[in-house]
Enzyme design. Structure first.
Site, PDB file in Angstrom:
ATOM      1  N   ARG A  29      76.922 -32.117 -27.355  1.00 33.38           N
ATOM      2  CA  ARG A  29      78.332 -32.214 -27.742  1.00 33.38           C
ATOM      3  C   ARG A  29      79.018 -33.531 -26.802  1.00 33.38           C
ATOM      4  O   ARG A  29      80.034 -34.156 -27.145  1.00 33.38           O
ATOM      5  CB  ARG A  29      79.208 -30.965 -27.635  1.00 33.38           C
ATOM      6  CG  ARG A  29      79.514 -30.426 -26.235  1.00 33.38           C
ATOM      7  CD  ARG A  29      79.985 -29.100 -26.528  1.00 33.38           C
ATOM      8  NE  ARG A  29      80.448 -28.848 -25.184  1.00 33.38           N
ATOM      9  CZ  ARG A  29      79.844 -27.903 -24.591  1.00 33.38           C
ATOM     10  NH1 ARG A  29      78.327 -27.815 -24.433  1.00 33.38           N
ATOM     11  NH2 ARG A  29      80.431 -27.463 -23.137  1.00 33.38           N
ATOM     12  N   HIS A  30      78.624 -33.415 -25.516  1.00 37.24           N
ATOM     13  CA  HIS A  30      79.117 -34.533 -24.714  1.00 37.24           C
ATOM     14  C   HIS A  30      78.834 -36.056 -25.154  1.00 37.24           C
ATOM     15  O   HIS A  30      79.530 -36.856 -24.814  1.00 37.24           O
ATOM     16  CB  HIS A  30      78.942 -34.196 -23.232  1.00 37.24           C
ATOM     17  CG  HIS A  30      79.169 -32.647 -22.821  1.00 37.24           C
ATOM     18  ND1 HIS A  30      80.488 -32.327 -22.804  1.00 37.24           N
ATOM     19  CD2 HIS A  30      78.374 -31.639 -22.603  1.00 37.24           C
ATOM     20  CE1 HIS A  30      80.519 -31.304 -22.206  1.00 37.24           C
ATOM     21  NE2 HIS A  30      79.285 -30.824 -22.214  1.00 37.24           N
ATOM     22  N   HIS A  48      88.052 -53.704   2.348  1.00 33.55           N
ATOM     23  CA  HIS A  48      88.190 -53.810   3.682  1.00 33.55           C
ATOM     24  C   HIS A  48      88.631 -52.177   4.017  1.00 33.55           C
ATOM     25  O   HIS A  48      88.064 -51.521   5.169  1.00 33.55           O
ATOM     26  CB  HIS A  48      89.608 -54.521   4.286  1.00 33.55           C
ATOM     27  CG  HIS A  48      90.670 -54.324   3.601  1.00 33.55           C
ATOM     28  ND1 HIS A  48      90.829 -54.953   2.313  1.00 33.55           N
ATOM     29  CD2 HIS A  48      91.807 -53.821   3.893  1.00 33.55           C
ATOM     30  CE1 HIS A  48      92.165 -54.777   2.017  1.00 33.55           C
ATOM     31  NE2 HIS A  48      92.516 -53.745   3.037  1.00 33.55           N
ATOM     32  N   GLY A  52      92.687 -47.581  -7.202  1.00 32.12           N
ATOM     33  CA  GLY A  52      92.282 -49.196  -7.368  1.00 32.12           C
ATOM     34  C   GLY A  52      91.089 -49.085  -8.006  1.00 32.12           C
ATOM     35  O   GLY A  52      90.886 -50.239  -9.024  1.00 32.12           O
ATOM     36  N   GLY A  98      90.813 -47.721  -0.183  1.00 33.94           N
ATOM     37  CA  GLY A  98      91.565 -46.609   0.518  1.00 33.94           C
ATOM     38  C   GLY A  98      91.683 -45.452  -0.174  1.00 33.94           C
ATOM     39  O   GLY A  98      91.629 -44.296   0.286  1.00 33.94           O
ATOM     40  N   THR A  99      92.187 -45.428  -1.512  1.00 37.16           N
ATOM     41  CA  THR A  99      92.460 -44.136  -2.066  1.00 37.16           C
ATOM     42  C   THR A  99      91.488 -44.063  -3.337  1.00 37.16           C
ATOM     43  O   THR A  99      91.510 -42.767  -3.870  1.00 37.16           O
ATOM     44  CB  THR A  99      94.041 -44.580  -2.955  1.00 37.16           C
ATOM     45  OG1 THR A  99      93.823 -45.440  -4.049  1.00 37.16           O
ATOM     46  CG2 THR A  99      95.128 -44.647  -2.333  1.00 37.16           C
ATOM     47  N   ARG A 131      90.657 -43.246   2.601  1.00 41.04           N
ATOM     48  CA  ARG A 131      91.656 -42.623   3.218  1.00 41.04           C
ATOM     49  C   ARG A 131      92.000 -41.256   2.772  1.00 41.04           C
ATOM     50  O   ARG A 131      93.216 -40.698   3.160  1.00 41.04           O
ATOM     51  CB  ARG A 131      92.863 -43.666   3.043  1.00 41.04           C
ATOM     52  CG  ARG A 131      92.740 -44.893   3.604  1.00 41.04           C
ATOM     53  CD  ARG A 131      93.694 -46.080   3.476  1.00 41.04           C
ATOM     54  NE  ARG A 131      93.435 -47.332   4.151  1.00 41.04           N
ATOM     55  CZ  ARG A 131      93.943 -48.494   3.942  1.00 41.04           C
ATOM     56  NH1 ARG A 131      94.878 -48.596   2.852  1.00 41.04           N
ATOM     57  NH2 ARG A 131      93.537 -49.478   4.686  1.00 41.04           N
ATOM     58  N   ARG A 168      81.219 -37.177 -27.476  1.00 39.25           N
ATOM     59  CA  ARG A 168      82.588 -37.433 -26.855  1.00 39.25           C
ATOM     60  C   ARG A 168      82.571 -38.940 -25.861  1.00 39.25           C
ATOM     61  O   ARG A 168      83.663 -39.570 -26.011  1.00 39.25           O
ATOM     62  CB  ARG A 168      83.092 -36.355 -25.726  1.00 39.25           C
ATOM     63  CG  ARG A 168      83.466 -35.025 -26.756  1.00 39.25           C
ATOM     64  CD  ARG A 168      83.545 -33.907 -25.869  1.00 39.25           C
ATOM     65  NE  ARG A 168      83.703 -32.775 -26.439  1.00 39.25           N
ATOM     66  CZ  ARG A 168      83.463 -31.481 -26.275  1.00 39.25           C
ATOM     67  NH1 ARG A 168      83.205 -31.364 -24.886  1.00 39.25           N
ATOM     68  NH2 ARG A 168      83.821 -30.497 -26.910  1.00 39.25           N
TER      69      ARG A 168
HETATM   70  C1  RB5 Z   1      93.973 -51.631   0.477  1.00 38.10           C
HETATM   71  O1  RB5 Z   1      95.066 -51.643   1.511  1.00 38.10           O
HETATM   72  C2  RB5 Z   1      94.418 -50.556  -0.486  1.00 38.10           C
HETATM   73  O2  RB5 Z   1      95.395 -50.715  -1.220  1.00 38.10           O
HETATM   74  C3  RB5 Z   1      93.142 -50.487  -1.547  1.00 38.10           C
HETATM   75  O3  RB5 Z   1      92.086 -50.175  -0.372  1.00 38.10           O
HETATM   76  C4  RB5 Z   1      93.199 -49.243  -2.446  1.00 38.10           C
HETATM   77  O4  RB5 Z   1      93.896 -48.188  -1.914  1.00 38.10           O
HETATM   78  C5  RB5 Z   1      93.936 -49.639  -3.626  1.00 38.10           C
HETATM   79  O5  RB5 Z   1      93.725 -48.825  -4.640  1.00 38.10           O
END
Ligand code: RB5
Length: 141
Positions: A132-133, A9, A70, A66-67, A109, A136
């Site tokens: 070389r890669h 989401h 994950g 988001g980041t 985000r 590895r």
């Molecule tokens: C969702 O809120 C957030 O946790 C997810 O998108 C992500 O950033 C997880 O790593």
């Protein structure tokens, strides 16, 4: 070239922008969801769907949460997947050239729309250098 894409989401909106850009560039895009930004969902499910598709059709994949963290943790659990979390065009180029990354992870985000699109273009255009890669990357397997 085919490309599979998925997001939770938090990554939905950026995923839509990336799909539009890739289609403009004439890539065959397989959007594996989420298709519903209003319902909270679990990023490992979409990472699994995209990784399966990448492994099956020997294509590239993009994952957005988001980041981006994950998605990259989840994707790298799948044998044969080399997922790179990128926040710059340089990283996107190098993760193809040196790591032979087959999945790009982005944090919606963290990375703004224009930079994210530039990162995607760079990732799609770059090629693995081998040499070389290759040895590895072989060790990763
Ligand atoms: C969702 O809120 C957030 O946790 C997810 O998108 C992500 O950033 C997880 O790593």
């Amino acid at each position: 070239m085919n490309i599979a894409i998925g997001a939770d989401h938090a990554g939905f909106e950026l995923k839509q922008v990336i799909v539009a850009e890739l289609e403009l560039l004439k890539y065959q895009v397989k959007d594996l969801g989420t298709h519903n930004p209003d319902t909270s969902c679990d990023y490992p499910d979409f990472a699994a769907a995209v990784c399966r598709e990448v492994l099956q059709s020997r294509s590239l994949g993009i994952l957005v949460c988001g980041t981006g963290i994950g998605m990259s943790i989840a994707a790298n659990k799948h044998k044969g997947i080399r997922a790179g979390l990128c926040t710059s065009e340089f990283q996107a180029r190098m993760t193809r050239k040196h790591n032979n990354a087959n999945v790009l992870c982005l944090g919606a985000r963290v990375t703004g729309r224009d930079l994210a699109l530039a990162i995607v273009r760079e990732f799609m255009a770059a090629e693995f250098e081998g040499g070389r890669h290759a040895a590895r990357v072989q060790k990763l397997e």
